[in-house]
Design a protein around this motif. Structure first.
Motif, PDB file in Angstrom:
ATOM      1  N   THR A 104      30.131  35.009  85.754  1.00 31.97           N
ATOM      2  CA  THR A 104      30.267  36.339  85.191  1.00 31.97           C
ATOM      3  C   THR A 104      30.269  36.250  83.676  1.00 31.97           C
ATOM      4  O   THR A 104      30.209  35.164  83.096  1.00 31.97           O
ATOM      5  N   ASP A 105      30.343  37.423  83.029  1.00 31.55           N
ATOM      6  CA  ASP A 105      30.390  37.487  81.584  1.00 31.55           C
ATOM      7  C   ASP A 105      31.667  38.201  81.164  1.00 31.55           C
ATOM      8  O   ASP A 105      32.585  38.367  81.966  1.00 31.55           O
ATOM      9  N   SER A 106      31.737  38.619  79.908  1.00 29.13           N
ATOM     10  CA  SER A 106      32.963  39.237  79.404  1.00 29.13           C
ATOM     11  C   SER A 106      33.316  40.516  80.166  1.00 29.13           C
ATOM     12  O   SER A 106      34.484  40.742  80.518  1.00 29.13           O
ATOM     13  N   LYS A 107      32.321  41.349  80.446  1.00 25.76           N
ATOM     14  CA  LYS A 107      32.592  42.583  81.180  1.00 25.76           C
ATOM     15  C   LYS A 107      33.071  42.292  82.598  1.00 25.76           C
ATOM     16  O   LYS A 107      33.982  42.944  83.111  1.00 25.76           O
ATOM     17  N   GLY A 108      32.447  41.312  83.229  1.00 22.34           N
ATOM     18  CA  GLY A 108      32.867  40.944  84.572  1.00 22.34           C
ATOM     19  C   GLY A 108      34.293  40.419  84.588  1.00 22.34           C
ATOM     20  O   GLY A 108      35.072  40.705  85.493  1.00 22.34           O
ATOM     21  N   ALA A 109      34.649  39.642  83.545  1.00 20.93           N
ATOM     22  CA  ALA A 109      36.007  39.112  83.458  1.00 20.93           C
ATOM     23  C   ALA A 109      37.014  40.241  83.288  1.00 20.93           C
ATOM     24  O   ALA A 109      38.093  40.233  83.902  1.00 20.93           O
ATOM     25  N   ILE A 110      36.673  41.224  82.461  1.00 19.50           N
ATOM     26  CA  ILE A 110      37.579  42.359  82.253  1.00 19.50           C
ATOM     27  C   ILE A 110      37.731  43.160  83.536  1.00 19.50           C
ATOM     28  O   ILE A 110      38.828  43.632  83.873  1.00 19.50           O
ATOM     29  N   THR A 111      36.647  43.307  84.285  1.00 17.29           N
ATOM     30  CA  THR A 111      36.725  44.003  85.572  1.00 17.29           C
ATOM     31  C   THR A 111      37.653  43.271  86.530  1.00 17.29           C
ATOM     32  O   THR A 111      38.441  43.896  87.254  1.00 17.29           O
ATOM     33  N   GLU A 112      37.581  41.943  86.536  1.00 19.97           N
ATOM     34  CA  GLU A 112      38.476  41.154  87.380  1.00 19.97           C
ATOM     35  C   GLU A 112      39.935  41.349  86.967  1.00 19.97           C
ATOM     36  O   GLU A 112      40.829  41.451  87.817  1.00 19.97           O
ATOM     37  N   ILE A 113      40.182  41.401  85.670  1.00 17.77           N
ATOM     38  CA  ILE A 113      41.547  41.620  85.180  1.00 17.77           C
ATOM     39  C   ILE A 113      42.060  42.976  85.646  1.00 17.77           C
ATOM     40  O   ILE A 113      43.219  43.123  86.050  1.00 17.77           O
ATOM     41  N   MET A 114      41.189  43.976  85.617  1.00 17.39           N
ATOM     42  CA  MET A 114      41.554  45.328  86.040  1.00 17.39           C
ATOM     43  C   MET A 114      41.996  45.353  87.505  1.00 17.39           C
ATOM     44  O   MET A 114      42.842  46.160  87.903  1.00 17.39           O
ATOM     45  N   GLN A 115      41.461  44.453  88.307  1.00 17.33           N
ATOM     46  CA  GLN A 115      41.743  44.448  89.744  1.00 17.33           C
ATOM     47  C   GLN A 115      42.988  43.652  90.110  1.00 17.33           C
ATOM     48  O   GLN A 115      43.368  43.591  91.279  1.00 17.33           O
ATOM     49  N   PRO A 171      47.187  42.715  90.040  1.00 14.39           N
ATOM     50  CA  PRO A 171      48.417  43.507  90.010  1.00 14.39           C
ATOM     51  C   PRO A 171      48.757  43.899  88.571  1.00 14.39           C
ATOM     52  O   PRO A 171      48.602  43.088  87.655  1.00 14.39           O
ATOM     53  N   PHE A 172      49.190  45.151  88.406  1.00 19.36           N
ATOM     54  CA  PHE A 172      49.466  45.697  87.070  1.00 19.36           C
ATOM     55  C   PHE A 172      48.221  45.658  86.189  1.00 19.36           C
ATOM     56  O   PHE A 172      48.302  45.474  84.971  1.00 19.36           O
ATOM     57  N   GLY A 173      47.049  45.838  86.825  1.00 21.77           N
ATOM     58  CA  GLY A 173      45.785  45.758  86.108  1.00 21.77           C
ATOM     59  C   GLY A 173      45.670  46.722  84.950  1.00 21.77           C
ATOM     60  O   GLY A 173      45.141  46.380  83.887  1.00 21.77           O
ATOM     61  N   TYR A 174      46.185  47.954  85.117  1.00 22.28           N
ATOM     62  CA  TYR A 174      46.099  48.949  84.050  1.00 22.28           C
ATOM     63  C   TYR A 174      46.914  48.511  82.834  1.00 22.28           C
ATOM     64  O   TYR A 174      46.478  48.683  81.686  1.00 22.28           O
ATOM     65  N   VAL A 175      48.080  47.940  83.091  1.00 25.77           N
ATOM     66  CA  VAL A 175      48.914  47.467  81.981  1.00 25.77           C
ATOM     67  C   VAL A 175      48.231  46.297  81.267  1.00 25.77           C
ATOM     68  O   VAL A 175      48.153  46.254  80.029  1.00 25.77           O
ATOM     69  N   LEU A 176      47.722  45.354  82.054  1.00 26.97           N
ATOM     70  CA  LEU A 176      47.041  44.199  81.483  1.00 26.97           C
ATOM     71  C   LEU A 176      45.829  44.627  80.663  1.00 26.97           C
ATOM     72  O   LEU A 176      45.587  44.107  79.563  1.00 26.97           O
ATOM     73  N   LEU A 177      45.064  45.576  81.197  1.00 30.69           N
ATOM     74  CA  LEU A 177      43.864  46.021  80.499  1.00 30.69           C
ATOM     75  C   LEU A 177      44.221  46.774  79.222  1.00 30.69           C
ATOM     76  O   LEU A 177      43.528  46.644  78.202  1.00 30.69           O
ATOM     77  N   THR A 178      45.292  47.545  79.247  1.00 33.99           N
ATOM     78  CA  THR A 178      45.724  48.252  78.041  1.00 33.99           C
ATOM     79  C   THR A 178      46.074  47.270  76.931  1.00 33.99           C
ATOM     80  O   THR A 178      45.656  47.428  75.773  1.00 33.99           O
ATOM     81  N   VAL A 179      46.843  46.230  77.275  1.00 38.30           N
ATOM     82  CA  VAL A 179      47.196  45.207  76.288  1.00 38.30           C
ATOM     83  C   VAL A 179      45.940  44.493  75.785  1.00 38.30           C
ATOM     84  O   VAL A 179      45.800  44.212  74.590  1.00 38.30           O
ATOM     85  N   LEU A 180      45.013  44.220  76.707  1.00 33.64           N
ATOM     86  CA  LEU A 180      43.769  43.551  76.330  1.00 33.64           C
ATOM     87  C   LEU A 180      42.967  44.401  75.351  1.00 33.64           C
ATOM     88  O   LEU A 180      42.423  43.884  74.364  1.00 33.64           O
ATOM     89  N   ILE A 181      42.899  45.695  75.592  1.00 36.09           N
ATOM     90  CA  ILE A 181      42.143  46.590  74.709  1.00 36.09           C
ATOM     91  C   ILE A 181      42.767  46.619  73.316  1.00 36.09           C
ATOM     92  O   ILE A 181      42.057  46.570  72.297  1.00 36.09           O
TER      93      ILE A 181
END
Length: 268
Positions: free
Chosen positions: A44-55, A57-67
């Protein structure tokens, strides 16, 4: 902008940015390693990795911190390029490095905005509405001018890849980091390995772009996932793919070390 770049909270944002990049590459390399060992996973690439992070547990929190981290990284890269915080200078070599930092800021800005659409559930709608733009972009890349731009971009990416390999081989990253002495014995080879592996992947991506420019009527753009697939299916088989996948994990560790020990200078 000036307040952000000089405020005491900026260093924290910049470090969060390096950490965010580290998380993305740990995910990319980890998934590739799972594929190499037949334990699932995928290239995968960066977008695919971020999608995996979103999936996760607590994906929304993790993605918010990542953003937040990605936006911090963008501001830091702009600051590095404009204020020359690392002292690269204004000679051709220095301007080339600073231009690379500026391009890095732009690419991570797009990645951060894409992650925001994913966070707010707008990915599907943006994909459908952007279909026409993608088709127009594909048509442009198949023109003579588009092919020339694609070829130049390929050469630039290859140059970036070799720069990463040189930086890793010569351990030039050490001049910008304050790694504690008791950690240097393991940190130095890991950082070198990670930079060289990322450089190899970028060289393959650049080769894809340059090759596309040489093929008449081809405007196909391939990225990191396709580069890893190329390694996985080459004549040397799984071992080379596994080494590079482990190297991308090492680059993730290198990015985390930058988050901890990188000198964030905003006074230049």
């Amino acid at each position: 902008m000036e307040f952000i770049a000089t405020g005491k909270n900026f260093k924290t944002l910049a470090r969060m940015g390096y950490g965010a990049r580290g998380v993305v590459y740990l995910m990319i390399g980890g998934l590739a390693l799972l594929t190499a060992f037949g334990e699932g996973g995928k290239t995968t690439d960066s977008k695919g990795a971020i999608t995996e992070i979103m999936q996760q547990p607590f994906g929304y929190v993790l993605l918010t911190v990542l953003i937040i981290g990605l936006f911090g990284y963008v501001v830091w890269r702009f600051t590095q390029a404009v204020k020359d915080t690392d002292g690269h200078g204004n000679d051709p070599k220095g301007l080339a490095v600073r231009s690379g930092l500026f391009i890095s800021a732009i690419s991570h800005l797009f990645l951060a905005f894409w992650a925001m659409t994913l966070l707010f559930g707008e990915k599907n709608s943006s994909d459908s509405s952007g279909g026409g733009m993608q088709e127009n972009g594909q048509a442009f890349l198949e023109t003579d001018l588009g092919q020339m731009i694609l070829g130049i971009a390929g050469l630039i990416v290859i140059g970036v890849g070799f720069a990463h390999m040189y930086k890793g081989w010569q351990s030039r990253f050490e001049r910008y980091m304050d790694i504690p002495g008791n950690q240097q014995q393991w940190a130095r080879p890991v950082c070198r390995f990670g930079l060289i592996a990322r450089g190899i992947v970028w060289c393959i991506v650049g080769w894809f772009l340059a090759r596309s420019a040489l093929l008449a009527g081809s405007g196909e753009i391939k990225g990191m996932a396709e580069a890893l697939d190329t390694l996985r299916t080459n004549a040397y088989g799984t071992w080379l793919f596994s080494i590079v996948a482990a190297g991308l994990v090492a680059f993730g560790v290198y990015s985390v070390l930058e988050a901890l020990y990188r000198r964030i200078n905003t006074d230049s």
